[in-house]
Design an enzyme around this catalytic site. Structure first.
Site, PDB file in Angstrom:
ATOM      1  N   HIS A  56     108.656  16.637  16.365  1.00  0.00           N
ATOM      2  CA  HIS A  56     108.812  16.272  17.862  1.00  0.00           C
ATOM      3  C   HIS A  56     108.512  16.686  18.486  1.00  0.00           C
ATOM      4  CE1 HIS A  56     107.690  21.365  17.932  1.00  0.00           C
ATOM      5  NE2 HIS A  56     107.474  20.532  18.989  1.00  0.00           N
TER       6      HIS A  56
HETATM    7  C1  UD1 Z   1     109.534  22.367  24.006  1.00  0.00           C
HETATM    8  C2  UD1 Z   1     107.824  22.369  24.712  1.00  0.00           C
HETATM    9  C3  UD1 Z   1     106.963  22.356  23.082  1.00  0.00           C
HETATM   10  C4  UD1 Z   1     107.526  22.894  22.109  1.00  0.00           C
HETATM   11  C5  UD1 Z   1     109.064  22.555  21.768  1.00  0.00           C
HETATM   12  C6  UD1 Z   1     109.003  23.785  20.737  1.00  0.00           C
HETATM   13  C7  UD1 Z   1     107.485  21.810  26.943  1.00  0.00           C
HETATM   14  C8  UD1 Z   1     107.050  20.428  27.582  1.00  0.00           C
HETATM   15  N1  UD1 Z   1     107.551  21.220  25.803  1.00  0.00           N
HETATM   16  O1  UD1 Z   1     109.829  21.150  23.822  1.00  0.00           O
HETATM   17  O2  UD1 Z   1     105.538  22.522  23.636  1.00  0.00           O
HETATM   18  O3  UD1 Z   1     106.934  23.094  20.753  1.00  0.00           O
HETATM   19  O4  UD1 Z   1     109.526  22.947  23.154  1.00  0.00           O
HETATM   20  O5  UD1 Z   1     110.459  22.977  19.971  1.00  0.00           O
HETATM   21  O6  UD1 Z   1     107.896  22.820  27.012  1.00  0.00           O
HETATM   22  N2  UD1 Z   1     117.373  19.978  24.247  1.00  0.00           N
HETATM   23  C9  UD1 Z   1     118.529  20.041  23.620  1.00  0.00           C
HETATM   24  N3  UD1 Z   1     118.649  21.249  23.707  1.00  0.00           N
HETATM   25  C10 UD1 Z   1     118.110  22.126  23.205  1.00  0.00           C
HETATM   26  C11 UD1 Z   1     117.043  21.906  23.742  1.00  0.00           C
HETATM   27  C12 UD1 Z   1     116.359  20.844  25.085  1.00  0.00           C
HETATM   28  O7  UD1 Z   1     119.377  19.030  24.009  1.00  0.00           O
HETATM   29  O8  UD1 Z   1     118.482  23.721  23.076  1.00  0.00           O
HETATM   30  C13 UD1 Z   1     116.892  18.957  24.772  1.00  0.00           C
HETATM   31  C14 UD1 Z   1     116.326  18.830  26.906  1.00  0.00           C
HETATM   32  O9  UD1 Z   1     117.688  18.571  27.396  1.00  0.00           O
HETATM   33  C15 UD1 Z   1     115.584  17.548  26.475  1.00  0.00           C
HETATM   34  C16 UD1 Z   1     114.658  17.407  25.260  1.00  0.00           C
HETATM   35  O10 UD1 Z   1     115.901  17.664  23.956  1.00  0.00           O
HETATM   36  O11 UD1 Z   1     115.929  16.279  26.824  1.00  0.00           O
HETATM   37  C17 UD1 Z   1     113.620  18.273  25.642  1.00  0.00           C
HETATM   38  O12 UD1 Z   1     113.776  19.320  26.123  1.00  0.00           O
HETATM   39  P1  UD1 Z   1     112.393  19.755  25.847  1.00  0.00           P
HETATM   40  O13 UD1 Z   1     112.942  21.680  26.361  1.00  0.00           O
HETATM   41  O14 UD1 Z   1     112.181  19.622  27.398  1.00  0.00           O
HETATM   42  O15 UD1 Z   1     111.519  19.916  24.959  1.00  0.00           O
HETATM   43  P2  UD1 Z   1     111.032  20.120  23.965  1.00  0.00           P
HETATM   44  O16 UD1 Z   1     111.049  18.905  22.835  1.00  0.00           O
HETATM   45  O17 UD1 Z   1     112.245  20.701  23.481  1.00  0.00           O
HETATM   46  N1  UDP Z   2     112.012  27.053  13.197  1.00  0.00           N
HETATM   47  C1  UDP Z   2     113.124  27.555  12.979  1.00  0.00           C
HETATM   48  N2  UDP Z   2     113.717  26.726  12.136  1.00  0.00           N
HETATM   49  C2  UDP Z   2     114.311  25.464  12.855  1.00  0.00           C
HETATM   50  C3  UDP Z   2     112.445  24.750  12.865  1.00  0.00           C
HETATM   51  C4  UDP Z   2     111.323  26.038  13.211  1.00  0.00           C
HETATM   52  O1  UDP Z   2     113.060  28.777  12.612  1.00  0.00           O
HETATM   53  O2  UDP Z   2     114.579  24.389  12.417  1.00  0.00           O
HETATM   54  C5  UDP Z   2     110.807  27.891  13.843  1.00  0.00           C
HETATM   55  C6  UDP Z   2     109.509  27.924  13.012  1.00  0.00           C
HETATM   56  O3  UDP Z   2     109.203  28.562  11.864  1.00  0.00           O
HETATM   57  C7  UDP Z   2     108.226  28.790  13.741  1.00  0.00           C
HETATM   58  C8  UDP Z   2     109.147  27.872  15.335  1.00  0.00           C
HETATM   59  O4  UDP Z   2     110.008  27.189  15.171  1.00  0.00           O
HETATM   60  O5  UDP Z   2     108.108  30.098  14.267  1.00  0.00           O
HETATM   61  C9  UDP Z   2     107.992  26.391  16.087  1.00  0.00           C
HETATM   62  O6  UDP Z   2     108.926  26.280  16.893  1.00  0.00           O
HETATM   63  P1  UDP Z   2     108.891  24.358  17.502  1.00  0.00           P
HETATM   64  O7  UDP Z   2     108.336  23.634  16.234  1.00  0.00           O
HETATM   65  O8  UDP Z   2     109.734  24.449  18.338  1.00  0.00           O
HETATM   66  O9  UDP Z   2     107.860  24.480  18.240  1.00  0.00           O
HETATM   67  P2  UDP Z   2     106.382  24.724  18.311  1.00  0.00           P
HETATM   68  O10 UDP Z   2     105.652  25.623  17.741  1.00  0.00           O
HETATM   69  O11 UDP Z   2     105.886  23.622  18.084  1.00  0.00           O
HETATM   70  O12 UDP Z   2     105.510  25.001  19.829  1.00  0.00           O
END
Ligand code: UD1
Ligand code: UDP
Length: 368
Positions: free
Chosen positions: A207
């Site tokens: 991601h």
């Molecule tokens: C965010 C964090 C990242 C973290 C990740 C964990 C920031 C800048 N990034 O990234 O550090 O590793 O979460 O998973 O805070 N979206 C959906 N549904 C959801 C969530 C998000 O559709 O439930 C979409 C949002 O609308 C957006 C995109 O996914 O278009 C990205 O979401 P965003 O929260 O900005 O960043 P992540 O890539 O999730």
């Molecule tokens: N995780 C989960 N389901 C998934 C993928 C990840 O429960 O399908 C859990 C994973 O075990 C870890 C956390 O989500 O505990 C990591 O989150 P993510 O990779 O979204 O964020 P990051 O750690 O990179 O910020």
């Protein structure tokens, strides 16, 4: 003592669940604010249910559009309003990790003169192109309690001139949660559901914007997967950001054509943990997964140039391979053929007691 915790994203829910349980055990008054940054049921609700998190006292529903700094401002202002409603005022705001909700929560508290505790402080990738790095630095700068997970965190903070009395090496709350749920996760039926044999598949998560926000980078990763899936099944729970980009870059066909690449929606915590714990190898760009695989003893190849979690490489099972296609394929095949180092150890204090250490420190400091 009255504590407000701020959560917004999947890893926040997982990390704070252990801490909130510990706070409640001590009958400390606790308020939970969910910023709504992650909102899909499979990115949010599912974790509240599985981890037994309390219902949020405030659930902010913002339309997070625009640049990251605009999103941060929207979040900060909304969190500030929620904090201002608190009567009496809270003594401490707890934020965790490095997402936009983390820094926004810290800033809102700071503006109101409320003390801030940052859980998972001091981690540094030294990569300024990652939004998370700016979030970490900014949050640490204004925090009063900096709880670190590994020794590199202490070193980084001291080098940045943070007062040593504010830094507490407590271990890792994400590992607290993992150890707490390890037995329960064994009941998951995910392997049967997907027809997977133990120790005979790879788990993949992706991601990071550097991997999935650019068509060329994403296609490069798909070319790696094409090769690996010729040897072994790959299970790929797709993050919402990644899903959007698969559609945007029209990569669906390419993905569908890989017969051994199993695509799923994001999985719940227990299913995902069971899947990782029984896999041959994890390929990821996640922060938290580098730590979890280290504790589970599962080889992990991180598709990034750097990591803010060096303990997972120096002591754990993590290998940084950037997205150099040949190298990733070579290292993955080695792992699949069991040809990798195995004398690994679990980093210091990743023992399931980090939350308890944090709460003990806070109770001591806030003693009247
Ligand atoms: C965010 C964090 C990242 C973290 C990740 C964990 C920031 C800048 N990034 O990234 O550090 O590793 O979460 O998973 O805070 N979206 C959906 N549904 C959801 C969530 C998000 O559709 O439930 C979409 C949002 O609308 C957006 C995109 O996914 O278009 C990205 O979401 P965003 O929260 O900005 O960043 P992540 O890539 O999730
Ligand atoms: N995780 C989960 N389901 C998934 C993928 C990840 O429960 O399908 C859990 C994973 O075990 C870890 C956390 O989500 O505990 C990591 O989150 P993510 O990779 O979204 O964020 P990051 O750690 O990179 O910020």
């Amino acid at each position: 003592m009255k504590i407000v915790s701020i959560v917004g994203t999947r890893p926040n829910f997982i990390k704070l669940s252990a801490l909130i349980e510990e706070i409640k055990k001590h009958k400390i008054e606790h308020i939970l604010i969910h910023t709504g940054q992650h909102y899909d049921a499979r990115m949010s609700r599912l974790f509240f249910d599985e981890l037994g998190l309390p219902e949020p006292d405030e659930h902010l529903s913002l339309n997070l559009e625009g640049s990251l700094s605009e999103q941060k401002k929207l979040l900060r202002d909304a969190i500030r309003t929620a904090l201002e409603k608190q009567e009496p005022k809270s003594d401490l705001v707890v934020v965790v990790g490095d997402v936009t909700s983390t820094v926004a929560g810290a800033e809102a508290a700071y503006e109101l003169g409320i003390k801030v505790a940052h859980v998972e402080a001091g981690l540094r990738s030294f990569d300024k192109s990652m939004p998370e790095e700016a979030n970490r630095i900014e949050t640490d700068k204004i925090s009063d309690f900096l709880f670190t997970t590994e020794k590199s965190g202490n070193d980084n903070l001291l080098k940045e001139g943070v007062d040593k009395d504010k830094i507490f090496f407590v271990g890792n709350v994400m590992i607290d949660t993992l150890l707490k749920h390890k037995e329960k996760a064994k009941q998951s039926k995910i392997l049967e559901e997907w027809g997977l044999d133990k120790n005979n598949y790879v788990v993949l998560t992706l991601h990071r914007p550097c991997n999935v926000d650019n068509k060329e980078s994403f296609e490069n990763i798909l070319s790696i997967l094409e090769k690996i899936q010729e040897k072994i099944k790959i299970v790929f729970p797709v993050h919402p950001r990644t899903k959007k980009n698969i559609e945007l870059f029209k990569l669906d066909e390419k993905i569908k054509n890989m017969k051994n690449l199993i695509i799923t929606e994001p999985l719940g915590y227990l299913d995902f943990m069971h899947l990782m714990a029984n896999s041959k190898l994890v390929l990821t760009d996640s922060g938290g997964i580098q730590e979890e695989t280290t504790v589970l003893g599962i080889p992990c190849i991180t598709l990034r140039k750097n990591t803010e979690r060096p303990a997972t490489v120096e002591q754990g099972t993590n290998l940084l391979v950037s997205a150099d296609a040949n190298k990733v394929i070579e290292e993955s095949l080695k792992a699949i053929d069991n040809k990798i180092k195995s004398n690994r150890k679990i980093p210091e204090l990743w023992d399931g007691n980090a939350a308890e250490r944090i709460v003990n420190i806070l109770m001591e400091r806030f003693k009247k």
